[in-house]
Every structure is written in C-alpha cells, then in structure tokens.
Design an enzyme around this catalytic site. Sequence first.
Site, PDB file in Angstrom:
ATOM      1  N   ALA A  51       0.831  -1.212   0.000  1.00 34.53           N
ATOM      2  CA  ALA A  51       0.000   0.000   0.000  1.00 34.53           C
ATOM      3  C   ALA A  51       0.860   1.253   0.000  1.00 34.53           C
ATOM      4  CB  ALA A  51      -0.946  -0.014   1.191  1.00 34.53           C
TER       5      ALA A  51
ATOM      6  N   GLY B 259       2.874   3.945  -2.855  1.00 40.80           N
ATOM      7  CA  GLY B 259       2.323   4.719  -3.966  1.00 40.80           C
ATOM      8  C   GLY B 259       1.730   3.866  -5.070  1.00 40.80           C
TER       9      GLY B 259
ATOM     10  N   GLU C 140      22.946  15.645  -1.188  1.00 45.24           N
ATOM     11  CA  GLU C 140      23.983  16.190  -2.060  1.00 45.24           C
ATOM     12  C   GLU C 140      24.214  17.669  -1.805  1.00 45.24           C
ATOM     13  OE1 GLU C 140      22.130  14.420  -5.267  1.00 45.24           O
ATOM     14  OE2 GLU C 140      23.823  13.173  -5.787  1.00 45.24           O
TER      15      GLU C 140
ATOM     16  N   ARG D 160      26.806  11.229  -9.201  1.00 40.64           N
ATOM     17  CA  ARG D 160      26.719  10.242  -8.122  1.00 40.64           C
ATOM     18  C   ARG D 160      27.597   9.017  -8.349  1.00 40.64           C
ATOM     19  NH1 ARG D 160      20.351   9.589  -6.365  1.00 40.64           N
ATOM     20  NH2 ARG D 160      20.145  11.682  -5.538  1.00 40.64           N
TER      21      ARG D 160
ATOM     22  N   HIS E 101      20.514   2.465  -2.530  1.00 38.72           N
ATOM     23  CA  HIS E 101      19.422   3.436  -2.452  1.00 38.72           C
ATOM     24  C   HIS E 101      18.176   2.993  -3.222  1.00 38.72           C
ATOM     25  CE1 HIS E 101      17.690   7.322  -1.838  1.00 38.72           C
ATOM     26  NE2 HIS E 101      17.736   7.691  -3.104  1.00 38.72           N
TER      27      HIS E 101
ATOM     28  N   ARG F 159      18.553   5.064 -12.627  1.00 42.49           N
ATOM     29  CA  ARG F 159      17.321   5.847 -12.560  1.00 42.49           C
ATOM     30  C   ARG F 159      17.617   7.339 -12.373  1.00 42.49           C
ATOM     31  NH1 ARG F 159      14.414   8.036  -8.362  1.00 42.49           N
ATOM     32  NH2 ARG F 159      15.760   7.085  -6.797  1.00 42.49           N
TER      33      ARG F 159
END
Lengths: 595, 88
Positions: free
Chosen positions: A15, A17, A255, A286, A353, A398
């Site tokens: 449950a 997003g 950052e 990154r 992450h 991503r």
Amino acid sequence: MNYTVRKFDAVIVGAGGAGLRAAIQLSEAGYKTAVLTKVFPTRSHTVAAQGGVAASLGNSEDDHWHWHMYDTVKGSDWLGDQDAIEFMCRKANEVVVELEHYGMPFDRLDNGKIYQRPFGGHMSNFGEKPVRRSCAAADRTGHAMLHAMYQRNVKVNTQFFVEWQALDLVRDAEGDVLGVTAMDMETGEVVVFHAKATIFATGGAGRIFYSSTNAFINTGDGLGMAARAGIPLEDMEFWQFHPTGVAGAGVLITEGVRGEGGILRNSAGERFMERYAPNAKDLASRDVVSRAMTTEINEGRGCGPNKDFVLLDITHLPPETIMKRLPGIHEIGIQFAGVDCLKEPLPVVPTAHYQMGGIPTNYAGQVVVPKDGAPAVPVPGFYAAGECACASVHGANRLGTNSLLDLLVFGKSAGETAVGDLKGNAKAHKPLPQEAIDKTLARLGRLDSQKDGASVHDTRLEMQRAMQKHAGVFRFKNLLAEGVSRIHEIAGKVAATEIKDKSKVFNTARIEALELDNLIEVAKATMVSANARTESRGAHVRDDAPDTPETPDGRDDKNWLKHSLWYREGNRLDYKPVHMQPLSVDPIELKKRAY
Amino acid sequence: MEEDRKARINRLKWHCRRALLELDLVFDRFWERYESDLDAQGEAALEQLLELEDHELWALVSGREATDDPRLQEMIERLREVSPAADF
C-alpha cells in the site's frame, strides 16, 4: 495448520504509492478489491521520497515529454525499454493532474499553476540545458502523495488489510496466478486471498545490503514470492548507490552538503576527488563520486579502525551557513555518527538506495515471462508496479523524480489492465491448487519446528555484509565470483533459520524470518546476474570491463544490450532483448552517456 | 499476564517499523535497551508517539520540534539517548 479462503476480484499486495494508485483504478470500476499491507499505508517507504515527481507540464519554461523521454533513455544507459519510457513520459502530465484532483498539495507558482524545480539529469531540448520538471510538495512529496491517494481509496471503498504479511503467490499448473497466501499478524491466522487479478506493489529490497538508505520494511517480499513461484527477476544487478550515507547507519546525507562546499577526504586528509574529477571534484555525478570513494577504501586509504569509510568535511564552513542552509545535517551527524559536524568530519560510504530491476512487466503493468520462444508473454492474472517491478523504465540507472512517476503511471496502468481483464472474465474464480497452498503451510511448519538452526539476525547480517563486499558500488571479477559461492552458502543457512518465539500474536521474529526468505532470493539474483554481466553499464561497474572505442567506459552494446532474467530454480540466467522501438517516435540511438 | 505483556510489546515493536530509516534505527536501539523495563506508563507514551506521522515523530526525536506533554517528553528523551551514535 488451518487456513481460510476469502474471495476478491482483485488483491493488491503493498500500500505504498503504486499499490494505492492501482487500487483506486479497481475500486472506482466497482471491483471488490483487497489491499494487503504489512504496515499502515501512510507508513510505506514512499514517505521517504522528497525530491518530487517528474512531468513535462512546462509551467515555468518550455518542456516536452519527448525531451523527458530522451533524458530517461540516456539516464538508463540505453537499457530502458523505449516503448515503456515513452508511455511513462507521455502519461506524466495526466497522472500528476489526477493527483492534484485527489487533493495533493503541490507547491504553487503565483499564477496558481504547479511549481516545478530542476533536478539532476532532466534537461530541455534533448540534453541541452537543465529544465524545471519536478513537481513537489515541499520536502514531503511522497508523504503528501500517499495521504491523497489513501483518502481517495477510502472514498471508493477499497478494503484494507493492515498488518498482514503476504506469504506466497498462488499459481496453478497452467501458470495462472490466482491470488496469494497471507498471515494476519494480529492472530497468526493464514488466509488464502483468492482473486482473479493479483497486483504486486511491494517496493524494493534495499535491505539486502549492509549499508542502505532504505527503511527496514524494504525486504523485497514480492520479489521473493515471485521467484519462489517460478517467475524470473529482471536486471537485478542494477542498484543505485548514493555517495553519502552515514557509515554504519546508512542515513542519507543530501547532495546539498557538497553543493554548499563540503569536501570528501581520505585517511591522509587528502581531497581525493581532485584526482578523479579535476573539474567537478566533489560535485561530480553520483556514480563517479561513489566509485572514487570505493577505490580509496579498497586501496587502503579509508578511515576508522577498519579503514572502511571516508570523511565528508564541512568544518571549514561557517557554522551559521551549515545551520541555515543544511538544517537537519547537524542533527543527523550527532544522532547517527556521534559527530558534531561543525567541529569534525562525518564518516560516509556509498549506500544502496534504489533497485532498478524487479519482476518483469510490460508498460501495461502485466507480468511477462519468456514462453515458447517468445521473450515476454503475460502471466494470466498477475500484474506488478513500482520499485518491485521492472517495466523497464530505469534500465541501468534511474533519474531522480522518475521513481514517483513510475509508481503513479504503472500503478494506474496495472490497475487499468486488470480492470480490462476482469471485464472480459465474468467466469467464476478458477479452482485453487492445493499444492500451492501446501507450500506455504510447509514453509511455516518448517520454521516452527526447526531445531539447531541459524539465527535470523546473524544470517541476515551475514548476507548484508556479503552483498556489500562482493556486489557493492564498484565490482571486481574475483570478488563477484567468490560472492556467488558465498551467497549460496548463506542461502543454505536461510533455509534452516530457527526462531525461539513461536507465539501467534504479532510475532515479529517469525515475520523477520519470512522476510529473510524473500531477501535471500533478491540477494542471489543480484549476485548471480552481476557476476555474469561482464560489462559496465549505468550503476553496474566492473573493474575488468575495458574502456575501448567499441566499449566506451566498459559498455559493451554488441554483447550486453539485453535484459538479464534470473530464475530461482536451477539458479539459471536467461536474457531478452531491450525494446529499442518506442511507441510513436523514432528510436533514441545508442551513444556514449556523457553529461 | 506475562503472555498479555509479550503480545502488547510485540505489537508495539511492529508499530516501530516506520517509513524512515532514521526512526527504524532509533527504535532498534530503544528496544535493545528498554524492552525489559518498559512500564505501563512508558508503553502508553510510546503508543501515543507511534500514532504520529513519521516526519512529525522524527522532528520530535531529532529535537527540531518539542512537545509540551511531559510524559511524551520523557519517552522522547529516552529515544534520543539511545540513538545509534552510541556505538561509534
């Protein structure tokens, strides 16, 4: 062991997003929908997302979904499927506006339109200059999003089963998915949720790593369940690492700290980023910073008794700047590193992450597997969305703010497709296969009767340390090969974990053992896929992938422009092609990824 | 009675599974240290805190915001004192 059966049109697991967005679609269409969740919906990990959601609304300057698509394909290092990426970028405006109608309190411009801010990797005009594309609600975007969608679900009568642990996917002999088995944490009761549509929205598995920014709930439950039911896991070698997590704790240091002048130093106090990125230095991208930090640690220039972290130094900045521009950092330093960052540097390490891979899906949210020579055939009755799924829009890396977009677009899409399939299937539920239910009962029975087994806590820690060492941010051929044997050895212990507490009511020891069953599948998939992929691409970087004109930065399109598929049974790998053909525009041609 | 307490504590422990890693880490240490001597008043205060949204709870635990309820304040101080930094 007893169990009961409950029938629904659709069951959604998770449950956060994606799950909430899918549920809206089904409940609004009038289908009886159950959402199972192990924590209260507004405590899902989506809460931690701060940056915003990407959509080319163009409220502050010109923008276009095609530019967003270009950025996402490039960010993915060309591993993302271009049809799914086009679909996501074109749908972005629609899902953001819908969210606004659900009551999402987006930040506003003076003219009342949604305020948009720039974010790394998002550019205008096919990579020309940064563009304002991220829609946010202060630094609480994920949290506000969950609230808006939860309220909407309450309005349309979605039935929530809060504090239920999903256990196994129920699949019959024909491969159709007919629901899940689950346990009510409050009573220990086992229930089969018998459904015509099953949607997984269970989030990522960031807890496979020792150093992770993820909350403890991110144990890859859906991935483990899918793998045990014979569904392959796609592109699991691709994990995004954030350069600055607090060593030992994982808590993220934004950052912005380096943006304000923070400097990374090794054990000799050297500003080592000058050697790796002479221009951008500590503000390089990154992956560049994470790799440099790892190289320093691996070459013996790490800090602390185990030489296993580097330092983020802001002691040269005026204290008033730190307190004003970086609120929260001082507190995080004290709470999680025991360091007053005004006086001493902070210990940091690259920290896991986000999981780019997952359960293979298409852009309609259907789970797809290779069958009879075809690479992607839908599994009847099974859908997935969000971080647990691999559509694949993030490919090998991503972009920020694309994760919230992913869960909205593909949550909705999975829900819509399920609604369409339910409309075309007025027949009764297919009969439940006893064998699938027995597997769950046997797993629970094994856990209750295990003697002289391994401790869940110790085994989990062993797995996390192995993943960090052998499949961390920078990967080495020998370490990967050793990692494969090591993770299988640990998997043997996971299969024989023992819990001392056999009570029924909220037995957290039992839940943690069941979560470990899921984590280990993800860990194996990651290690085995990473060991096999002998190139560097996006977040997967190997020391033995040569940088040549044919393989720039180690990326080998000739041999490795393909998705990995890991199967639990036989610990086998298969591959399938990347979709290079978008839906309506020309393909974005391969080129070296440079910013 | 002992069974009842165990069930209550287990339920509280599960409610300490949060959306933010910061809070998970704080609660992990809290239970290690306080599980055996959490009294009824402590249980009630903790239960009340766990009803809060994660960002509100973290604002209290990190000291950015304060509460004027002395019972809650006492529990927040315990949470702050067991913060993971103790290990470094």
